[in-house]
Design a protein around this motif. Structure first.
Motif, PDB file in Angstrom:
ATOM      1  N   GLY A  49      -2.802   3.369   3.741  1.00 40.68           N
ATOM      2  CA  GLY A  49      -2.448   3.294   2.308  1.00 40.68           C
ATOM      3  C   GLY A  49      -3.105   2.773   1.453  1.00 40.68           C
ATOM      4  O   GLY A  49      -4.342   2.221   1.744  1.00 40.68           O
ATOM      5  N   TYR A  50      -3.066   2.924   0.130  1.00 38.52           N
ATOM      6  CA  TYR A  50      -3.987   2.417  -0.964  1.00 38.52           C
ATOM      7  C   TYR A  50      -3.048   1.574  -2.016  1.00 38.52           C
ATOM      8  O   TYR A  50      -2.083   1.742  -2.411  1.00 38.52           O
ATOM      9  CB  TYR A  50      -4.421   3.618  -1.760  1.00 38.52           C
ATOM     10  N   LEU A  51      -3.930   0.715  -2.638  1.00 40.25           N
ATOM     11  CA  LEU A  51      -3.412  -0.083  -3.643  1.00 40.25           C
ATOM     12  C   LEU A  51      -4.648  -0.796  -4.464  1.00 40.25           C
ATOM     13  O   LEU A  51      -5.345  -0.935  -3.885  1.00 40.25           O
ATOM     14  CB  LEU A  51      -2.446  -1.321  -3.301  1.00 40.25           C
ATOM     15  N   ALA A  52      -4.259  -1.209  -5.582  1.00 37.67           N
ATOM     16  CA  ALA A  52      -5.304  -1.843  -6.611  1.00 37.67           C
ATOM     17  C   ALA A  52      -4.634  -3.074  -6.859  1.00 37.67           C
ATOM     18  O   ALA A  52      -3.767  -3.221  -7.789  1.00 37.67           O
ATOM     19  CB  ALA A  52      -5.652  -0.983  -7.604  1.00 37.67           C
ATOM     20  N   ARG A  53      -5.062  -4.116  -6.261  1.00 40.37           N
ATOM     21  CA  ARG A  53      -4.586  -5.627  -6.793  1.00 40.37           C
ATOM     22  C   ARG A  53      -4.924  -5.785  -8.155  1.00 40.37           C
ATOM     23  O   ARG A  53      -5.960  -5.690  -8.597  1.00 40.37           O
ATOM     24  CB  ARG A  53      -5.066  -6.658  -5.896  1.00 40.37           C
ATOM     25  N   ARG A  54      -3.972  -6.520  -8.930  1.00 38.06           N
ATOM     26  CA  ARG A  54      -4.093  -6.692 -10.255  1.00 38.06           C
ATOM     27  C   ARG A  54      -5.132  -7.778 -10.362  1.00 38.06           C
ATOM     28  O   ARG A  54      -6.069  -7.899 -11.315  1.00 38.06           O
ATOM     29  CB  ARG A  54      -2.858  -7.323 -10.869  1.00 38.06           C
ATOM     30  N   ASP A  55      -5.192  -8.836  -9.717  1.00 35.54           N
ATOM     31  CA  ASP A  55      -6.315  -9.932  -9.569  1.00 35.54           C
ATOM     32  C   ASP A  55      -7.602  -9.628  -9.408  1.00 35.54           C
ATOM     33  O   ASP A  55      -8.448 -10.141  -9.779  1.00 35.54           O
ATOM     34  CB  ASP A  55      -5.781 -11.251  -8.502  1.00 35.54           C
ATOM     35  N   SER A  56      -7.699  -8.399  -8.540  1.00 35.06           N
ATOM     36  CA  SER A  56      -9.152  -7.989  -8.384  1.00 35.06           C
ATOM     37  C   SER A  56      -9.451  -6.890  -9.711  1.00 35.06           C
ATOM     38  O   SER A  56     -10.714  -6.649  -9.740  1.00 35.06           O
ATOM     39  CB  SER A  56      -9.034  -7.126  -7.292  1.00 35.06           C
ATOM     40  N   ASN A  57      -8.742  -6.593 -10.137  1.00 33.41           N
ATOM     41  CA  ASN A  57      -9.072  -5.501 -11.403  1.00 33.41           C
ATOM     42  C   ASN A  57      -8.546  -6.152 -12.944  1.00 33.41           C
ATOM     43  O   ASN A  57      -8.586  -5.387 -13.906  1.00 33.41           O
ATOM     44  CB  ASN A  57      -7.982  -4.653 -11.285  1.00 33.41           C
ATOM     45  N   ARG A  58      -8.622  -7.389 -12.898  1.00 34.73           N
ATOM     46  CA  ARG A  58      -8.240  -8.044 -14.119  1.00 34.73           C
ATOM     47  C   ARG A  58      -9.532  -8.523 -14.828  1.00 34.73           C
ATOM     48  O   ARG A  58     -10.594  -9.039 -13.993  1.00 34.73           O
ATOM     49  CB  ARG A  58      -7.355  -9.443 -13.791  1.00 34.73           C
ATOM     50  N   THR A  81      -8.145  -0.034   0.689  1.00 38.33           N
ATOM     51  CA  THR A  81      -7.564   0.855   1.641  1.00 38.33           C
ATOM     52  C   THR A  81      -7.023   0.113   2.937  1.00 38.33           C
ATOM     53  O   THR A  81      -7.897  -0.759   3.516  1.00 38.33           O
ATOM     54  CB  THR A  81      -8.761   1.835   2.291  1.00 38.33           C
ATOM     55  N   VAL A  82      -5.852   0.216   3.136  1.00 39.10           N
ATOM     56  CA  VAL A  82      -5.012  -0.501   4.219  1.00 39.10           C
ATOM     57  C   VAL A  82      -4.565   0.159   5.173  1.00 39.10           C
ATOM     58  O   VAL A  82      -3.717   1.081   4.900  1.00 39.10           O
ATOM     59  CB  VAL A  82      -4.239  -1.646   3.635  1.00 39.10           C
ATOM     60  N   GLU A  83      -4.693  -0.115   6.641  1.00 43.60           N
ATOM     61  CA  GLU A  83      -3.930   0.741   7.581  1.00 43.60           C
ATOM     62  C   GLU A  83      -2.768  -0.059   7.830  1.00 43.60           C
ATOM     63  O   GLU A  83      -2.738  -1.183   8.405  1.00 43.60           O
ATOM     64  CB  GLU A  83      -4.925   0.870   8.811  1.00 43.60           C
ATOM     65  N   GLY A  84      -1.617   0.737   7.860  1.00 43.04           N
ATOM     66  CA  GLY A  84      -0.397  -0.033   8.375  1.00 43.04           C
ATOM     67  C   GLY A  84      -0.072  -0.150   9.773  1.00 43.04           C
ATOM     68  O   GLY A  84      -0.699   0.356  10.721  1.00 43.04           O
ATOM     69  N   ILE A  85       1.005  -0.800   9.846  1.00 39.23           N
ATOM     70  CA  ILE A  85       1.382  -0.761  11.563  1.00 39.23           C
ATOM     71  C   ILE A  85       1.538   0.325  12.183  1.00 39.23           C
ATOM     72  O   ILE A  85       1.176   0.432  13.275  1.00 39.23           O
ATOM     73  CB  ILE A  85       2.846  -1.777  11.432  1.00 39.23           C
ATOM     74  N   PRO A 143       0.809  -1.031   0.015  1.00 42.83           N
ATOM     75  CA  PRO A 143       0.008   0.001  -0.046  1.00 42.83           C
ATOM     76  C   PRO A 143       0.757   1.437   0.110  1.00 42.83           C
ATOM     77  O   PRO A 143       1.942   1.274   0.646  1.00 42.83           O
ATOM     78  CB  PRO A 143      -0.888  -0.078   1.257  1.00 42.83           C
ATOM     79  N   LEU A 144       0.599   2.264  -0.866  1.00 44.03           N
ATOM     80  CA  LEU A 144       1.059   3.583  -1.067  1.00 44.03           C
ATOM     81  C   LEU A 144       0.376   4.635  -0.007  1.00 44.03           C
ATOM     82  O   LEU A 144      -0.868   4.628  -0.211  1.00 44.03           O
ATOM     83  CB  LEU A 144       1.311   3.986  -2.484  1.00 44.03           C
TER      84      LEU A 144
END
Length: 330
Positions: free
Chosen positions: A81-90, A72-76, A22-23
């Motif tokens: 952070g945010y990311l778009a997983r390729r397997d979820s957007n294929r 949306t992912v909360e870090g330690i 996540p960024l």
């Protein structure tokens, strides 16, 4: 959508798709050029941080509305952070039968003369690279191949075509200057465009005329100057199906209420000849035609200029003369 915004959204989507972790907003702000140019790399004035946050949230919502799945992912350390997983957007595998592949190839040829030609050709190349057979009955429909003896084409020479096409797609109101065939000067029109239609080699746009509060059809070749987009949403509901062709035909003499007699110069006016109920040679390079007469026929006859002379009825002859005089004055 403005080019700058489209580029910014594309870069944001690529960052989110290309990362393995996540960024954070701070990392995205420093990685994407449009954010850096507008707001710097962070730790600036509070007003700049707030403006960046508002833009980022809008961009994120726009991407989600376009179908991108953003997590949306909360870090330690508690930072989000945010990311778009390729397997979820294929996209799922695309399979086309012979008829569907032929239709795509034919559509690509139709748009050869438009600015969509490059995109259409590129799409066909990608499908072919993926193993899609884009041929039917032994004929290759690749837009990049030499033209066959008979093929469909849609002319898109009018400058108003592309902005109106985008306005129809994005449901944006537009403003343009329009000159009717019997008017000496153009008038400004405020229109909510619904759909474009090609008929008899001319493009028409159907939509809601805000000033007249009614559906109207406009011929693109009569639009003068630039088509300007306006902010805001449509004020009138968009019909499920807009039959522009039927509307145009009813205003161009297709819905006949009688007949008319005209003189037509020999070897001219083939569209008129194709609709003629009777044809008689007059000699001296002229023919007499009997054609269906309906509302709007005078506007169509004017397009043939000196090659057509109306004999009867007298009302049609007078209307054509009035239109020609208006054109001469303009």
């Amino acid at each position: 959508m403005a080019i700058a915004k489209a580029e910014r959204l594309m870069n944001l989507a690529l960052c989110l798709l290309g990362t393995r972790r996540p960024l954070t907003k701070r990392e995205l702000r420093s990685s994407i050029e449009a954010y850096r140019e507008a707001f710097g790399t962070g730790n600036g004035a509070a007003s700049g941080d707030e403006a960046f946050n508002r833009m980022f949230e809008r961009d994120k919502d726009d991407l989600r509305e376009l179908g991108l799945v953003i997590e949306t992912v909360e870090g330690i350390d508690g930072e989000v952070g945010y990311l778009a997983r390729r397997d979820s957007n294929r996209l799922p595998p695309i399979t086309l039968d012979a008829e569907e592949a032929a239709a795509l190839g034919l559509a690509a040829k139709v748009w050869q003369q438009a600015r969509l030609a490059g995109a259409a050709s590129g799409a066909l190349q990608k499908l072919r690279a993926a193993g899609m057979p884009l041929a039917a009955d032994g004929e290759d429909y690749d837009a990049g191949q030499p033209h066959s003896a008979l093929e469909p084409r849609i002319p898109t020479h009018e400058a108003a075509f592309e902005p109106l096409m985008l306005a129809c797609r994005d449901r944006r109101p537009v403003v343009f200057d329009y000159r009717k065939s019997n008017a000496a000067r153009p008038e400004q029109r405020q229109v909510e465009p619904w759909i474009l239609e090609c008929w008899r080699g001319h493009w028409y746009v159907a939509g809601w005329d805000r000033e007249r509060k009614a559906e109207r059809v406009f011929r693109l070749s009569r639009i003068t100057g630039k088509v300007r987009s306006r902010q805001g949403k449509f004020t009138a509901p968009v019909p499920d199906h807009v039959t522009v062709r039927e509307t145009v035909e009813s205003w161009a003499g297709e819905t006949a209420t009688g007949t008319a007699r005209i003189k037509l110069r020999a070897e001219h006016g083939y569209p008129l000849r194709s609709r003629a109920l009777a044809v008689r040679s007059l000699g001296d390079g002229w023919d007499e035609l009997e054609i269906p007469n309906g509302h709007g026929l005078d506007a169509w006859l004017v397009e043939f200029g000196p090659d057509v002379v109306v004999l009867e009825p007298a009302e049609l002859r007078a209307d054509v003369i009035d239109r020609l005089r208006a054109v001469a004055k303009g």
